[in-house]
Scaffold this active site. Sequence first.
Site, PDB file in Angstrom:
ATOM      1  N   GLU A   1       0.813  -1.226   0.000  1.00  0.00           N
ATOM      2  CA  GLU A   1       0.000   0.000   0.000  1.00  0.00           C
ATOM      3  C   GLU A   1       0.841   1.269   0.000  1.00  0.00           C
ATOM      4  O   GLU A   1       0.418   2.295  -0.547  1.00  0.00           O
ATOM      5  CB  GLU A   1      -0.947   0.001   1.203  1.00  0.00           C
ATOM      6  CG  GLU A   1      -2.029  -1.052   1.152  1.00  0.00           C
ATOM      7  CD  GLU A   1      -1.632  -2.384   1.756  1.00  0.00           C
ATOM      8  OE1 GLU A   1      -2.469  -3.301   1.816  1.00  0.00           O
ATOM      9  OE2 GLU A   1      -0.453  -2.503   2.192  1.00  0.00           O
TER      10      GLU A   1
ATOM     11  N   PHE B   1     -12.052  -6.897  13.392  1.00  0.00           N
ATOM     12  CA  PHE B   1     -10.915  -7.344  12.580  1.00  0.00           C
ATOM     13  C   PHE B   1     -10.511  -6.269  11.575  1.00  0.00           C
ATOM     14  O   PHE B   1     -11.333  -5.735  10.847  1.00  0.00           O
ATOM     15  CB  PHE B   1     -11.296  -8.641  11.838  1.00  0.00           C
ATOM     16  CG  PHE B   1     -10.218  -9.150  10.931  1.00  0.00           C
ATOM     17  CD1 PHE B   1      -9.018  -9.609  11.451  1.00  0.00           C
ATOM     18  CD2 PHE B   1     -10.397  -9.156   9.556  1.00  0.00           C
ATOM     19  CE1 PHE B   1      -8.011 -10.069  10.612  1.00  0.00           C
ATOM     20  CE2 PHE B   1      -9.400  -9.624   8.712  1.00  0.00           C
ATOM     21  CZ  PHE B   1      -8.207 -10.086   9.240  1.00  0.00           C
ATOM     22  N   GLN B   2      -9.237  -5.952  11.563  1.00  0.00           N
ATOM     23  CA  GLN B   2      -8.645  -4.940  10.693  1.00  0.00           C
ATOM     24  C   GLN B   2      -9.294  -3.563  10.867  1.00  0.00           C
ATOM     25  O   GLN B   2      -9.415  -2.790   9.918  1.00  0.00           O
ATOM     26  CB  GLN B   2      -8.686  -5.379   9.223  1.00  0.00           C
ATOM     27  CG  GLN B   2      -7.748  -6.545   8.933  1.00  0.00           C
ATOM     28  CD  GLN B   2      -7.532  -6.802   7.468  1.00  0.00           C
ATOM     29  OE1 GLN B   2      -8.397  -6.511   6.632  1.00  0.00           O
ATOM     30  NE2 GLN B   2      -6.387  -7.371   7.124  1.00  0.00           N
TER      31      GLN B   2
ATOM     32  N   LYS C   1     -17.610  -0.383   5.308  1.00  0.00           N
ATOM     33  CA  LYS C   1     -17.941  -1.430   4.342  1.00  0.00           C
ATOM     34  C   LYS C   1     -19.435  -1.520   4.067  1.00  0.00           C
ATOM     35  O   LYS C   1     -19.855  -1.757   2.929  1.00  0.00           O
ATOM     36  CB  LYS C   1     -17.420  -2.780   4.862  1.00  0.00           C
ATOM     37  CG  LYS C   1     -17.665  -3.949   3.915  1.00  0.00           C
ATOM     38  CD  LYS C   1     -17.074  -5.236   4.460  1.00  0.00           C
ATOM     39  CE  LYS C   1     -17.286  -6.394   3.483  1.00  0.00           C
ATOM     40  NZ  LYS C   1     -16.671  -7.649   3.994  1.00  0.00           N
TER      41      LYS C   1
ATOM     42  N   MET D   1      24.258   8.656   3.312  1.00  0.00           N
ATOM     43  CA  MET D   1      24.195   9.942   3.988  1.00  0.00           C
ATOM     44  C   MET D   1      24.465   9.788   5.479  1.00  0.00           C
ATOM     45  O   MET D   1      25.122  10.630   6.101  1.00  0.00           O
ATOM     46  CB  MET D   1      22.851  10.619   3.757  1.00  0.00           C
ATOM     47  CG  MET D   1      22.801  12.066   4.223  1.00  0.00           C
ATOM     48  SD  MET D   1      23.972  13.137   3.354  1.00  0.00           S
ATOM     49  CE  MET D   1      23.029  13.525   1.876  1.00  0.00           C
TER      50      MET D   1
END
Length: 579
Positions: free
Chosen positions: A49, A111-112, A161, A483
Amino acid sequence: MKMNGGQALMKALENEGVSILFGLPGGAILPVYDPLLDSSIRHVLVRHEQGAGHMAEGYAHATGQPGVAMVTSGPAATNIVTPLCDAYMDSIPMVVVTGQVPYAAIGTDAFQECDTTGITMAVTKHNYLVTEAADIPQVIHDAFHIATTGRPGPVLVDIPKDIVDPNNPRSAMEWRTPKDHDLPGYSPNLHGDPEQIRHAAKLICAAERPVLYTGGGILKARAAEALLELAELTSIHVVTTLMNRGGFPDEHPLGLGMPGMHGNYTAVTAMQEADLLIALGARFDDRVTGKVDGFAPLAKVIHVDIDSAELGKVRRPDIAIQGDCRVVIEELVEVLKAEGGVESQPDRSQWRSRISGWQERFPLTYEQSQPGELLKPQYVLEKLRDSTPDDTIVASGVGQHQMWTSQYWKFNHPYTWVNSGGLGTMGFAIPAAIGAKAGKPDRMIWAVDGDGCFQMTAQELVTATTEGFPIKVALINNSYLGMVRQWQEMFYEERYSEVYLDRDVPDYKKWAEALGCVGIRVDSPEEVEPAIVKANEVDDRPVVVEFRCEAEENVLPMVPAGKTNSEVVVDPSQQDLPR
């Protein structure tokens, strides 16, 4: 027209002109992926993602249009927080749609589930939690308006959802096309205050050592042509910050290049010695100012910015003008013309002579590799620059290779430099280059990456291969977090702690080939140019060219942290020259 929330989301995105979105499906956003099959919008399936967010950013950098990403809830939403913060810091227009657990389940640790709007509040220009399917068209319409107007930035839309699920009664709705926006308190001001513009013109006409200090706001406002007119009208030199590379042509006689911690000596010193800084779309970032108390101590300041919060945030301006950079520059040009144009400017020959002297004594320089030694990264960048079309779009990761690219590339066209400035996100280059290629399919796109950055997001080369984005990657492999190694060498008595990555693991050529790319390895200077030519000839899949470079090479000039710009460290060959 009756439809469900998922269909409404697709229709709303189509109505905003979205032709491509970057995403990865999952449970909470799954109902939206079904109407996507019937949509005109192309979906690019990413491998992480974070990649979706950076691709949306790269698309926005290259096109000026908002990038769009869509992911599911929970860990997917948290994975895209980094691109949101990156876009927020660099004022990149982006709209991100995240799935959320059903509305009734919010707050139950389902969940999630995570508090996506709460988590992203500090790294978005605005965000929404949509609670009714009927609100989707208006919210999407408003989200794009907010992302693209005023100071651009990312907007997040979190959608439960159940309001997009066709099997849930809460998803049923009647489509209504939004006509306008009801956003109390949100009314970006584009035009500068006429009185302040007149005062600014008078300061410019009186200044003996002026410098145009130009930032990313020039590109966001599509103000490159206006800036060129202003510079030529007044014959004032221009510095272009990391976020405005390409906003003014490097090869123009008035162009001084990049200022700041790793800017060239002339750009850094001209700002430091100026009696007037005309800051256009720049925010006085700490990487530009060095120690703020010692920055440009003799300079008066004219500050133009679309965001009033930037005016006086770091340096109090003598004249503050809130407004769109392009509009304000055009207004300023008209006032200067009325004052007499070129004839109204004082004799600045002595100032031009000083600048010319700095340019002659302190050019960017490095020692060439000796036979048997590894490559010099600066040499690689010079060859890459000279072997590609003038309008090539180059994306970079973050670190030494980013600074060398900004230093040694010649940016003569706007919107050809894609990088992470404010947040400094390692792993940015490859997904951002893919997004740029999606937006500009006919342009050559090179990503310049370091071995540390490459290992963070290389999986998105699978996306590039399978989705048909033949980008090219110049991998500057010095086997270190370069760096960090440079800072440990200079400021920690060469006590190198956890910065060595490995010279031979992974095998980047084999890794690139496993990802569906052409893999090339370059070990010696005479191989550099042929490898670039070979890479340029490949147009059916991505190419990764690993350039095996010296680990000990440092980025110079450098203004050490906590020091003033007057204490800039130059190449050892220049240290004894008069300043």
